[in-house]
Design an enzyme around this catalytic site. Structure first.
Site, PDB file in Angstrom:
ATOM      1  N   ASP A  28       0.853  -1.183   0.000  1.00 55.90           N
ATOM      2  CA  ASP A  28       0.000   0.000   0.000  1.00 55.90           C
ATOM      3  C   ASP A  28       0.896   1.243   0.000  1.00 55.90           C
ATOM      4  O   ASP A  28       1.885   1.307   0.720  1.00 55.90           O
ATOM      5  CB  ASP A  28      -0.907  -0.014   1.245  1.00 55.90           C
ATOM      6  N   ILE A  29       0.515   2.226  -0.818  1.00 57.40           N
ATOM      7  CA  ILE A  29       1.329   3.448  -0.965  1.00 57.40           C
ATOM      8  C   ILE A  29       1.299   4.292   0.315  1.00 57.40           C
ATOM      9  O   ILE A  29       2.191   5.090   0.571  1.00 57.40           O
ATOM     10  CB  ILE A  29       0.829   4.259  -2.183  1.00 57.40           C
ATOM     11  N   GLU A  87     -12.267   3.631  -1.279  1.00 58.80           N
ATOM     12  CA  GLU A  87     -11.453   4.583  -2.035  1.00 58.80           C
ATOM     13  C   GLU A  87     -11.201   4.108  -3.462  1.00 58.80           C
ATOM     14  O   GLU A  87     -11.344   4.887  -4.400  1.00 58.80           O
ATOM     15  CB  GLU A  87     -10.119   4.789  -1.289  1.00 58.80           C
ATOM     16  N   HIS A  92     -10.083  -5.535  -3.264  1.00 58.36           N
ATOM     17  CA  HIS A  92      -8.757  -5.800  -2.705  1.00 58.36           C
ATOM     18  C   HIS A  92      -8.865  -6.177  -1.243  1.00 58.36           C
ATOM     19  O   HIS A  92      -9.763  -5.743  -0.531  1.00 58.36           O
ATOM     20  CB  HIS A  92      -7.820  -4.595  -2.870  1.00 58.36           C
ATOM     21  N   HIS A  94      -6.773  -5.955   2.300  1.00 53.00           N
ATOM     22  CA  HIS A  94      -5.659  -5.339   3.015  1.00 53.00           C
ATOM     23  C   HIS A  94      -5.061  -6.406   3.936  1.00 53.00           C
ATOM     24  O   HIS A  94      -5.796  -7.036   4.716  1.00 53.00           O
ATOM     25  CB  HIS A  94      -6.139  -4.203   3.926  1.00 53.00           C
TER      26      HIS A  94
HETATM   27  P1  5GP Z   1      -9.903   1.307   0.271  1.00 56.35           P
HETATM   28  O1  5GP Z   1     -10.413   1.377  -1.165  1.00 56.35           O
HETATM   29  O2  5GP Z   1      -9.787  -0.112   0.758  1.00 56.35           O
HETATM   30  O3  5GP Z   1     -10.711   2.178   1.184  1.00 56.35           O
HETATM   31  O4  5GP Z   1      -8.447   1.930   0.292  1.00 56.35           O
HETATM   32  C1  5GP Z   1      -7.580   1.852  -0.820  1.00 56.35           C
HETATM   33  C2  5GP Z   1      -6.141   1.655  -0.380  1.00 56.35           C
HETATM   34  O5  5GP Z   1      -5.335   1.695  -1.543  1.00 56.35           O
HETATM   35  C3  5GP Z   1      -5.625   2.743   0.581  1.00 56.35           C
HETATM   36  O6  5GP Z   1      -5.043   2.129   1.721  1.00 56.35           O
HETATM   37  C4  5GP Z   1      -4.590   3.503  -0.264  1.00 56.35           C
HETATM   38  O7  5GP Z   1      -3.477   3.943   0.492  1.00 56.35           O
HETATM   39  C5  5GP Z   1      -4.186   2.477  -1.321  1.00 56.35           C
HETATM   40  N1  5GP Z   1      -3.835   3.078  -2.609  1.00 56.35           N
HETATM   41  C6  5GP Z   1      -4.553   4.024  -3.271  1.00 56.35           C
HETATM   42  N2  5GP Z   1      -3.951   4.354  -4.419  1.00 56.35           N
HETATM   43  C7  5GP Z   1      -2.817   3.617  -4.473  1.00 56.35           C
HETATM   44  C8  5GP Z   1      -1.756   3.527  -5.436  1.00 56.35           C
HETATM   45  O8  5GP Z   1      -1.727   4.197  -6.465  1.00 56.35           O
HETATM   46  N3  5GP Z   1      -0.754   2.660  -5.173  1.00 56.35           N
HETATM   47  C9  5GP Z   1      -0.731   1.888  -4.029  1.00 56.35           C
HETATM   48  N4  5GP Z   1       0.306   1.077  -3.877  1.00 56.35           N
HETATM   49  N5  5GP Z   1      -1.716   1.940  -3.118  1.00 56.35           N
HETATM   50  C10 5GP Z   1      -2.743   2.800  -3.325  1.00 56.35           C
END
Ligand code: 5GP
Length: 129
Positions: A28-29, A87, A92, A94
């Site tokens: 995760d970034i 987001e 995905h 985690h």
């Molecule tokens: P969620 O969709 O589960 O709420 O969160 C998305 C996750 O993806 C977040 O923890 C965010 O930091 C990660 N994320 C978002 N964009 C990128 C990216 O471009 N690269 C990476 N490696 N992680 C990302």
């Protein structure tokens, strides 16, 4: 195309851990904890519970192998698994190393790591996969 599909295709850089024909794991970034990994299906589906049964089951088995490798490398009690997806509209899982329930706080300030640190964490997990 989602940002994760672009990562899978190599169009957007990421710290890759491992991939197979159907799944891709990378850091995760914006990590909640050191070694925070995302596991995604290569087939782009927004909502995890819209995934095909077999693909969903296989994704958990893939995640299990990644989690075992993480556990060898990161000092922690367990690898926690979480699904949010608010987001990025690409299913995905985690995988987050934890020592305490409070470590799984997505609202807490994320942990900054240098590119070099991320590279070495990703390489260490990959080496233990
Ligand atoms: P969620 O969709 O589960 O709420 O969160 C998305 C996750 O993806 C977040 O923890 C965010 O930091 C990660 N994320 C978002 N964009 C990128 C990216 O471009 N690269 C990476 N490696 N992680 C990302």
């Amino acid at each position: 195309m989602s940002i994760f599909s672009k990562i899978v295709k190599g169009e957007v850089p990421a710290h890759k851990i491992v991939e197979d024909k159907f799944f891709y794991a990378f850091l995760d970034i914006n990590p909640v904890a050191k070694g925070h990994v995302l596991v995604v299906p290569k087939k782009e589906v927004d909502y995890i519970f819209d995934m095909d049964d077999k693909l969903l089951a296989d994704m958990f088995v893939f995640a299990k192998k990644v989690a075992k490798a993480m556990k060898k490398v990161i000092t922690c009690k367990k690898i926690a698994l979480s699904v949010i997806g608010l987001e990025v509209p690409h299913a995905h899982i985690h995988l987050i190393p934890i020592n305490d329930e409070g470590d799984l706080d997505f609202k807490a300030p994320r942990k900054p790591f240098t590119t070099q640190e991320l590279e070495s964490i990703a390489a260490a997990i990959a080496d233990n996969y």
